[in-house]
Write an enzyme that holds these catalytic residues in place. Structure first.
Site, PDB file in Angstrom:
ATOM      1  N   HIS A   1       0.732  -1.161  -0.161  1.00  0.00           N
ATOM      2  CA  HIS A   1      -0.249  -0.069  -0.038  1.00  0.00           C
ATOM      3  C   HIS A   1       0.968   1.289   0.045  1.00  0.00           C
ATOM      4  O   HIS A   1       0.316   2.308   0.008  1.00  0.00           O
ATOM      5  CB  HIS A   1      -0.880   0.052   1.164  1.00  0.00           C
TER       6      HIS A   1
ATOM      7  N   ASP B   1       3.850   9.876  -1.219  1.00  0.00           N
ATOM      8  CA  ASP B   1       2.698   9.032  -0.764  1.00  0.00           C
ATOM      9  C   ASP B   1       2.286   8.093  -1.565  1.00  0.00           C
ATOM     10  O   ASP B   1       2.495   8.074  -3.006  1.00  0.00           O
ATOM     11  CB  ASP B   1       1.350   9.933  -0.609  1.00  0.00           C
TER      12      ASP B   1
HETATM   13  P1  ADQ Z   1      -2.793   6.731   4.545  1.00  0.00           P
HETATM   14  O1  ADQ Z   1      -1.150   6.975   4.743  1.00  0.00           O
HETATM   15  O2  ADQ Z   1      -3.609   6.637   5.925  1.00  0.00           O
HETATM   16  O3  ADQ Z   1      -3.122   5.226   3.688  1.00  0.00           O
HETATM   17  P2  ADQ Z   1      -4.689   8.244   2.780  1.00  0.00           P
HETATM   18  O4  ADQ Z   1      -4.567   7.456   1.543  1.00  0.00           O
HETATM   19  O5  ADQ Z   1      -4.636   9.699   2.665  1.00  0.00           O
HETATM   20  O6  ADQ Z   1      -3.345   8.076   3.741  1.00  0.00           O
HETATM   21  O7  ADQ Z   1      -5.763   7.818   3.560  1.00  0.00           O
HETATM   22  C1  ADQ Z   1      -6.293   8.597   4.839  1.00  0.00           C
HETATM   23  C2  ADQ Z   1      -7.577   8.165   5.048  1.00  0.00           C
HETATM   24  O8  ADQ Z   1      -7.893   8.622   6.387  1.00  0.00           O
HETATM   25  C3  ADQ Z   1      -8.705   9.173   4.050  1.00  0.00           C
HETATM   26  O9  ADQ Z   1      -9.736   8.352   4.086  1.00  0.00           O
HETATM   27  C4  ADQ Z   1      -8.909  10.369   5.110  1.00  0.00           C
HETATM   28  O10 ADQ Z   1     -10.229  10.969   4.887  1.00  0.00           O
HETATM   29  C5  ADQ Z   1      -8.672   9.769   6.443  1.00  0.00           C
HETATM   30  N1  ADQ Z   1      -8.248  10.826   7.384  1.00  0.00           N
HETATM   31  C6  ADQ Z   1      -7.028  11.480   7.279  1.00  0.00           C
HETATM   32  N2  ADQ Z   1      -6.799  12.313   8.185  1.00  0.00           N
HETATM   33  C7  ADQ Z   1      -7.870  12.411   8.898  1.00  0.00           C
HETATM   34  C8  ADQ Z   1      -8.291  13.005  10.015  1.00  0.00           C
HETATM   35  N3  ADQ Z   1      -7.295  13.871  10.636  1.00  0.00           N
HETATM   36  N4  ADQ Z   1      -9.679  12.746  10.717  1.00  0.00           N
HETATM   37  C9  ADQ Z   1     -10.359  11.791  10.230  1.00  0.00           C
HETATM   38  N5  ADQ Z   1     -10.013  11.116   8.874  1.00  0.00           N
HETATM   39  C10 ADQ Z   1      -8.737  11.452   8.504  1.00  0.00           C
HETATM   40  C11 ADQ Z   1      -2.047   4.418   3.128  1.00  0.00           C
HETATM   41  C12 ADQ Z   1      -1.011   4.990   2.385  1.00  0.00           C
HETATM   42  C13 ADQ Z   1      -1.666   5.692   1.025  1.00  0.00           C
HETATM   43  C14 ADQ Z   1      -2.866   4.842   0.483  1.00  0.00           C
HETATM   44  C15 ADQ Z   1      -3.545   4.225   1.582  1.00  0.00           C
HETATM   45  C16 ADQ Z   1      -4.460   3.072   0.601  1.00  0.00           C
HETATM   46  O11 ADQ Z   1      -0.083   5.690   2.847  1.00  0.00           O
HETATM   47  O12 ADQ Z   1      -0.729   6.316   0.285  1.00  0.00           O
HETATM   48  O13 ADQ Z   1      -3.539   5.787  -0.466  1.00  0.00           O
HETATM   49  O14 ADQ Z   1      -2.795   3.720   2.570  1.00  0.00           O
HETATM   50  O15 ADQ Z   1      -3.650   2.063   0.089  1.00  0.00           O
END
Ligand code: ADQ
Length: 483
Positions: free
Chosen positions: A170, A378
């Site tokens: 991921h 990312d």
């Molecule tokens: P993450 O590093 O967690 O995921 P991301 O893909 O942006 O990053 O997902 C974050 C999720 O958490 C989103 O659904 C967002 O809405 C939610 N979120 C973020 N901050 C929040 C907050 N402060 N309060 C509530 N909700 C929040 C990892 C990898 C990514 C990849 C995903 C999926 O690092 O690159 O896209 O897995 O494979």
């Protein structure tokens, strides 16, 4: 190809039992993976193996850690794996989050290459292997999720030589020079090469992986999408992950969310709003984003009092010192920027440092004129996809080093290291007319709609050659949102 049961292995479990004063509650973690896989598992009635992290998890499972989920309508087996605090510390916080995470995000200097982390990582991988062997028969496809399990494919292969095994990674996969700072890199790669299919978010991560294998094992035969090594073939493909578009769109257009969003917008009393939503992680580029906003206000004083920046940053992994240090630095910067520009009626940066419920995130997506998604690097970044799904008239500023930029190339693409150019991008975004914004966001939304989480899942299963009978039985239909 398979008549078996689907076996999924992940670190986080899809249902967590927590005890509080009022009794035991079952929580479902938020996140794309559970949203996508839980409906599939409910249909195919397979087994999901994961770390039992809830404080009431053991009470709710049998002596093998098994229980049927969901509670009110049991459809599949959840098999919980028990880890003691030392194991959690060394395997999860240690090897996954202090070795693999920084190295794969090109922060080698933050990696703690401690042998005890590696030893515990191996031990925990073996624990998951043993449980998987108890659950899986030779016919059952096994789908491993993420960096926590790099040793599992080969270990499983030894016991189940003809089994169909896949792993989805991921996060980014870095260039060879970076990955190879891990002393145990060859064992990890050998482990991964036990899989039939390896999935990454983008074609550049695939290329990095292929190149790394070529460097480490010159005898391997490598094509653009497969590796032949020790008499076996592993296919390696990009599968850009998506979100549950239909559900997101429906939830965010509910009447109460629209109403509350309008009220909030009205109360804020600024002309425009910029938004950032992230886990508080050093890969997300939050600090540079504030520096860009500061530079923007310095160079465009006419915006003073008219634009506010809302940043939601939920603390994660605070057991790790690098995260605590980064939190301190960011808070200092917010204080400094606000101290410099603030007026009695106007706050330049509104900084929310906690987990915010999905409803509120959706409201923020609705009211934000501009979303700044500017990670240093990312794997994909789902916030970019969520924002363009919810907001019909916004502007997305996106880092060229987020996996999402490979598909979302019509966003305003920026270099997250270049503060000056991010300030310029802000000016560009904030001065777009409503028609320009609508034209900007439409193709992005269309893309997210077409390549949603179910598209990702179907594409993966198809490439993997897994056709579950019970999925076919429901009319041969593909899995779609809400089904
Ligand atoms: P993450 O590093 O967690 O995921 P991301 O893909 O942006 O990053 O997902 C974050 C999720 O958490 C989103 O659904 C967002 O809405 C939610 N979120 C973020 N901050 C929040 C907050 N402060 N309060 C509530 N909700 C929040 C990892 C990898 C990514 C990849 C995903 C999926 O690092 O690159 O896209 O897995 O494979």
């Amino acid at each position: 190809m398979s008549d078996g049961r689907l076996i999924v292995v992940s670190n986080r479990e899809p249902y967590i039992h927590e005890r509080n004063k009022r009794g035991i509650r079952c929580k479902t973690p938020v996140g794309g993976l559970v949203t996508a896989l839980d409906p599939v598992m409910q249909r195919v009635r397979g087994v999901w193996i994961a770390w039992g992290s809830g404080n009431a998890d053991a009470e709710m499972a049998d002596e093998k850690g098994r229980l049927q989920v969901p509670e009110n309508n049991p459809r599949y087996t959840l098999r919980r794996i028990w880890l003691d605090p030392k194991e959690v510390n060394e395997y999860y916080y240690g090897f996954s989050n202090r070795v693999i995470w920084p190295v794969c995000h090109l922060f080698q200097e933050k990696a703690w290459l401690l042998p005890e982390y590696w030893e515990t990582y191996k031990k925990v991988n073996q624990r998951f292997v043993d449980a998987t062997l108890e659950e899986a028969g030779p016919e059952d496809p096994i789908w491993l999720q993420d960096v926590h399990f790099s040793l599992m494919p080969s270990a499983l292969r030894e016991e189940l030589p003809d089994s169909n095994i896949a792993l989805f990674w991921h996060i980014p996969f870095p260039p060879w020079e970076t990955f190879s700072c891990i002393p145990w890199r060859r064992e990890m790669l050998e482990g991964l090469l036990g899989a039939n299919l390896l999935g990454f978010h983008t074609s550049s991560y695939v290329a990095n992986f292929l190149n790394t294998v070529q460097k480490e094992f010159p005898e391997a035969q490598i094509s653009s999408s497969a590796i032949r090594y020790k008499g076996r073939t592993t296919r390696v493909r990009p599968f850009p992950i998506g979100i549950d578009y239909v559900n997101y769109r429906a939830l965010s257009s509910r009447e109460n969310i629209r109403r509350r969003a309008n009220q909030l917008r009205h109360k804020m009393n600024v002309q425009q709003i910029i938004l950032g939503v992230d886990r508080l992680d050093y890969t997300k580029g939050i600090l540079n984003r504030f520096l860009a906003f500061e530079r923007f206000l310095d160079t465009h004083p006419r915006y003073l009092g008219k634009v506010s920046f809302i940043q939601v940053a939920s603390p994660t992994r605070s057991a790790i010192s690098e995260y605590r240090e980064m939190k301190r630095q960011i808070e200092e910067t917010v204080g400094r920027v606000n101290g410099k520009f603030q007026r009695p009626q106007w706050t330049p940066v509104i900084y929310i440092s906690r987990h915010v419920p999905t409803d509120e995130i959706m409201m923020l997506y609705r009211i934000a004129d501009v979303a700044m998604v500017t990670p240093i690097i990312d794997g994909m970044n789902l916030v970019a996809k969520e924002y363009v799904t919810v907001n019909d008239n916004g502007v997305l500023i996106l880092s060229e080093f987020a996996g999402a930029s490979e598909e979302m190339e019509s966003a305003i693409i920026v270099n997250p290291y270049d503060v000056e150019s991010m300030a310029k991008a802000l000016e560009k975004a904030l001065s777009m007319t409503s028609e320009e914004r609508a034209r900007h966001i439409e193709p992005l939304r269309k893309l997210v709609k077409e390549h949603d989480i179910f598209w990702w899942l179907n594409t993966f299963l198809e490439e993997w050659g897994v056709k579950m009978e019970s999925l076919e039985a429901s009319g041969g239909q593909r899995i779609v949102a809400g089904a």
